[in-house]
Design a protein around this motif. Sequence first.
Motif, short mmCIF file in Angstrom:
data_model
loop_
_atom_site.label_atom_id
_atom_site.label_comp_id
_atom_site.label_asym_id
_atom_site.label_seq_id
_atom_site.Cartn_x
_atom_site.Cartn_y
_atom_site.Cartn_z
N ARG A 37 0.85 -1.19 0.00
CA ARG A 37 0.00 0.00 0.00
C ARG A 37 0.88 1.24 0.00
O ARG A 37 1.78 1.38 0.84
N MET A 38 0.60 2.15 -0.92
CA MET A 38 1.33 3.41 -1.01
C MET A 38 0.42 4.53 -0.51
O MET A 38 -0.61 4.81 -1.12
N PRO A 39 0.76 5.19 0.60
CA PRO A 39 -0.12 6.21 1.16
C PRO A 39 -0.10 7.50 0.32
O PRO A 39 0.78 7.72 -0.51
N TYR A 40 -1.07 8.31 0.61
CA TYR A 40 -1.15 9.60 -0.09
C TYR A 40 -0.08 10.53 0.46
O TYR A 40 0.17 10.61 1.65
N ASP A 41 0.55 11.29 -0.46
CA ASP A 41 1.59 12.25 -0.09
C ASP A 41 1.33 13.53 -0.87
O ASP A 41 1.34 13.53 -2.09
N SER A 42 1.09 14.61 -0.13
CA SER A 42 0.77 15.88 -0.78
C SER A 42 1.94 16.39 -1.62
O SER A 42 1.74 17.03 -2.67
N HIS A 43 3.16 16.13 -1.18
CA HIS A 43 4.33 16.57 -1.94
C HIS A 43 4.37 15.88 -3.31
O HIS A 43 4.67 16.52 -4.33
N ILE A 44 4.06 14.63 -3.34
CA ILE A 44 4.06 13.90 -4.61
C ILE A 44 2.87 14.31 -5.46
O ILE A 44 2.98 14.44 -6.69
N ALA A 45 1.73 14.51 -4.82
CA ALA A 45 0.51 14.87 -5.56
C ALA A 45 0.64 16.21 -6.25
O ALA A 45 -0.07 16.48 -7.23
N SER A 46 1.53 17.07 -5.83
CA SER A 46 1.71 18.38 -6.46
C SER A 46 2.32 18.28 -7.85
O SER A 46 2.27 19.24 -8.63
N GLY A 47 2.94 17.17 -8.18
CA GLY A 47 3.55 17.00 -9.49
C GLY A 47 4.96 17.53 -9.59
O GLY A 47 5.56 17.48 -10.67
N ALA A 48 5.53 18.00 -8.47
CA ALA A 48 6.90 18.52 -8.49
C ALA A 48 7.90 17.37 -8.48
O ALA A 48 7.55 16.20 -8.31
N ILE A 102 10.48 14.85 -7.16
CA ILE A 102 10.44 14.09 -5.90
C ILE A 102 11.83 14.06 -5.28
O ILE A 102 12.81 13.66 -5.91
N GLY A 103 11.90 14.53 -4.04
CA GLY A 103 13.12 14.37 -3.24
C GLY A 103 12.90 13.21 -2.28
O GLY A 103 12.06 13.28 -1.38
N PHE A 104 13.63 12.13 -2.47
CA PHE A 104 13.32 10.91 -1.73
C PHE A 104 13.44 11.10 -0.22
O PHE A 104 12.68 10.51 0.55
N HIS A 105 14.38 11.91 0.21
CA HIS A 105 14.56 12.12 1.65
C HIS A 105 13.72 13.28 2.17
O HIS A 105 13.83 13.61 3.36
N GLU A 106 12.90 13.85 1.33
CA GLU A 106 12.04 14.96 1.74
C GLU A 106 10.57 14.56 1.80
O GLU A 106 9.76 15.31 2.35
N ILE A 107 10.22 13.43 1.24
CA ILE A 107 8.83 13.01 1.26
C ILE A 107 8.45 12.52 2.66
O ILE A 107 9.31 12.37 3.55
N HIS A 108 7.19 12.26 2.87
CA HIS A 108 6.70 11.82 4.16
C HIS A 108 7.35 10.48 4.53
O HIS A 108 7.52 9.61 3.67
N PRO A 109 7.74 10.31 5.81
CA PRO A 109 8.39 9.05 6.20
C PRO A 109 7.55 7.82 5.88
O PRO A 109 8.11 6.77 5.51
N ALA A 110 6.23 7.92 6.00
CA ALA A 110 5.38 6.76 5.70
C ALA A 110 5.45 6.41 4.22
O ALA A 110 5.47 5.22 3.85
N THR A 111 5.53 7.42 3.36
CA THR A 111 5.65 7.17 1.92
C THR A 111 7.01 6.56 1.60
O THR A 111 7.12 5.62 0.79
N ARG A 112 8.05 7.10 2.21
CA ARG A 112 9.39 6.55 1.97
C ARG A 112 9.48 5.11 2.48
O ARG A 112 10.10 4.25 1.82
N GLU A 113 8.85 4.82 3.61
CA GLU A 113 8.87 3.45 4.13
C GLU A 113 8.12 2.49 3.19
O GLU A 113 8.57 1.37 2.96
N ALA A 114 7.00 2.95 2.64
CA ALA A 114 6.25 2.11 1.70
C ALA A 114 7.07 1.86 0.43
O ALA A 114 7.05 0.75 -0.12
N ALA A 115 7.80 2.85 -0.04
CA ALA A 115 8.65 2.68 -1.21
C ALA A 115 9.76 1.67 -0.93
O ALA A 115 10.11 0.85 -1.80
N ARG A 116 10.30 1.70 0.26
CA ARG A 116 11.36 0.74 0.61
C ARG A 116 10.79 -0.67 0.75
O ARG A 116 11.44 -1.65 0.38
#
Length: 475
Positions: free
Chosen positions: A432-443, A445-459
């Motif tokens: 499951r990949m949670p919602y992340d407002s930073h990613i939803a903006s379309g800018a 992606i800084g991997f170490h700047e996104i929400h920790p829950a999103t980064r954990e799901a990616a890992r």
Amino acid sequence: MADRSDPERAETEEHGILDEERVDTSGIFLGGSTAQVDVTLPVPADDDDAIDEDFDETAGQGRIAAALGTAVHTDTAEAEIIDDVEDTAAEQTDTDTHDAGIEDAVEDALEDAVAAHESEPAAPTNRIAVPVAQPVRAVEQSPAAFDVTLASKRLGELEVSREGADVLTADRLLDPHHVAKVEPEGFWQSVLYRASGTLINVGDSKKARERKELTRRIAAPLPGGARFVPVLSRKGGVGKTTVTTLLGMALADARDDRVVAVDANPDRGTLAERIARTSGKTIRDLVRIKDEVVGYNDLSTIVARDETRLDVLASDADPRVSEAFGDDDYRAAAEVAAHYYSVVLTDTGTGIVHSVMSATLERADSLVVVAGLSIDEARLASETLTWLETNGYGDRVRNAVVVLNTTRPGSPLVRADEVEAHFRTRVRSVIRMPYDSHIASGAAIGFHEIHPATREAARQLAAAVVESLRVPATV
């Protein structure tokens, strides 16, 4: 033999010294061992004048021999004992028991001598040690006894005590008391470590241990050549390009080898826009110079590299040019990428029957299918799995990973647990990949700047993909 004066003879007999010419004792010496015999010395007369000046040599020798008993032999008896010993030794044909036979013969001869002596009447005696010389008999060895048979040995038959250089590991050689320990992760663990002057190290916190274990899973080696993982979706807007970017960043951030994400979307893909750095080159440029690439430096001028070391190969921005990008072009680009990367991710388009999709599936070692949390998005993802199974990719479906991507904030309208349970019956794992407002903006992606829950799901997604590449799922 020269005569000695009476005083000299008396003094000699008084101290028990035997005339070396009267009694021959050389034959009693037998190789380093000693025999104890009782010797009766003649009692000297009180008056020196009582000694007969005309001493009979023969009678004196007989008297001394009688006193010594049979322990001291004449030349004839001595020769007989030595002959018996040599005869006994000659009968020993086995070279290993030759010495033992000689010793037994000598012991028997000495026992007979002692027994004969003990049978005589007891008399005042003085015990002296007489060394017995053991005759050495040369033993002839046949030439065959010195033959040496040379035979090769297997590695396992070599000396057990020998060690190779591979056993000289750091765990064995380094003294743990002198090895500096890494400061533990965790608030209380770090405070205790510093307060004790680095003497107390209770280890990392549970969260830190889980993070390191996840990193180990992602960084697990992939034997063999390059591995290809296409990211599929039959519906646009579910976050396929975002999932490709997050997966590539998580892999590149934890692994030591190279990872590349290829944008193979015929309808102007946006993969290169999700990273901060661009090269201005596209996959078309790589296809054009594919025969001139002789090293990674030639390839690095075309790809764009992210801060996590993820390389991105962009697609053409002009839709009219990108439409001409077909299966042969993808195969040419994939052939070059396979020489310089361990993992090749492919961001595919929505057209599952497109020629590029066919070339992508031919090289696929594992699959990532992206599904949204809505009824139609879940159905399209499930139908994609069915199409793959009916077209000869059933083994890849069983080894696939499904990503349930949340593209809208708030709670989804469908029950996510039911959607996840459905896909778990068909594929290897579901993330499951949670919602992340930073990613939803379309800018970018800084991997170490996104929400920790999103980064954990990616890992977690990266670990699941690596495991699917290492150990394919069985039926």
